[in-house]
Design a protein around this motif. Structure first.
Motif, mmCIF file in Angstrom:
data_model
loop_
_atom_site.group_PDB
_atom_site.id
_atom_site.type_symbol
_atom_site.label_atom_id
_atom_site.label_comp_id
_atom_site.label_asym_id
_atom_site.label_seq_id
_atom_site.Cartn_x
_atom_site.Cartn_y
_atom_site.Cartn_z
ATOM 1 N N TYR A 1 -1.687 14.762 2.186
ATOM 2 C CA TYR A 1 -0.633 14.088 2.935
ATOM 3 C C TYR A 1 -0.395 12.667 2.429
ATOM 4 O O TYR A 1 0.126 11.824 3.158
ATOM 5 N N GLU A 2 -0.751 12.395 1.186
ATOM 6 C CA GLU A 2 -0.652 11.038 0.655
ATOM 7 C C GLU A 2 0.784 10.536 0.613
ATOM 8 O O GLU A 2 1.045 9.368 0.902
ATOM 9 N N VAL B 1 -4.404 4.558 -0.124
ATOM 10 C CA VAL B 1 -4.031 5.787 0.572
ATOM 11 C C VAL B 1 -4.775 6.989 0.010
ATOM 12 O O VAL B 1 -5.275 7.828 0.757
ATOM 13 N N GLN B 2 -4.895 7.082 -1.294
ATOM 14 C CA GLN B 2 -5.550 8.242 -1.894
ATOM 15 C C GLN B 2 -7.054 8.222 -1.715
ATOM 16 O O GLN B 2 -7.710 9.225 -1.930
ATOM 17 N N ARG B 3 -7.623 7.107 -1.317
ATOM 18 C CA ARG B 3 -9.073 7.002 -1.138
ATOM 19 C C ARG B 3 -9.530 7.386 0.274
ATOM 20 O O ARG B 3 -10.722 7.454 0.530
ATOM 21 N N GLN C 1 0.817 -1.210 0.000
ATOM 22 C CA GLN C 1 0.000 0.000 0.000
ATOM 23 C C GLN C 1 0.856 1.267 0.000
ATOM 24 O O GLN C 1 0.486 2.271 -0.603
ATOM 25 N N GLY C 2 2.002 1.233 0.669
ATOM 26 C CA GLY C 2 2.905 2.376 0.634
ATOM 27 C C GLY C 2 3.457 2.613 -0.762
ATOM 28 O O GLY C 2 3.485 3.744 -1.251
ATOM 29 N N GLY D 1 0.651 3.920 -3.012
ATOM 30 C CA GLY D 1 0.386 5.333 -2.782
ATOM 31 C C GLY D 1 1.409 6.226 -3.457
ATOM 32 O O GLY D 1 1.068 7.248 -4.041
ATOM 33 N N LEU D 2 2.687 5.826 -3.397
ATOM 34 C CA LEU D 2 3.720 6.616 -4.053
ATOM 35 C C LEU D 2 3.601 6.538 -5.570
ATOM 36 O O LEU D 2 3.763 7.546 -6.265
ATOM 37 N N VAL D 3 3.297 5.354 -6.087
ATOM 38 C CA VAL D 3 3.123 5.208 -7.534
ATOM 39 C C VAL D 3 1.949 6.050 -8.004
ATOM 40 O O VAL D 3 2.031 6.734 -9.023
ATOM 41 N N HIS D 4 0.853 6.043 -7.257
ATOM 42 C CA HIS D 4 -0.301 6.847 -7.628
ATOM 43 C C HIS D 4 0.039 8.340 -7.619
ATOM 44 O O HIS D 4 -0.366 9.083 -8.507
#
Length: 66
Positions: A41-42, A32-34, A15-16, A19-22
């Motif tokens: 703060y993503e 994370v973005q949801r 998930q980390g 989140g960074l890829v997104h």
């Protein structure tokens, strides 16, 4: 217990990374973005998930199986 810690660590790392890829590529995957209260703060949340995943892996290594 060791397998559970490893599984949770793997999920946190995935998930980390997601989140960074997104955040840097706009691919639409990961959780994370949801989460609404993390707006803005993503990146920090994703880095925290990576660190938490590493801590879970370290705890799994210290835990004796059996």
């Amino acid at each position: 217990m060791k397998e559970l810690l490893e599984f949770l660590g793997l999920m946190a790392v995935i998930q980390g990374v997601a989140g960074l890829v997104h955040e840097f590529t706009d691919w639409n995957w990961g959780l994370v973005q949801r989460i609404g209260f993390l707006d803005g703060y993503e990146v920090f949340a994703s880095i925290a998930l990576l660190a938490f995943g590493g801590a879970l892996f370290a705890a799994a290594e210290r835990h004796r199986s059996g």
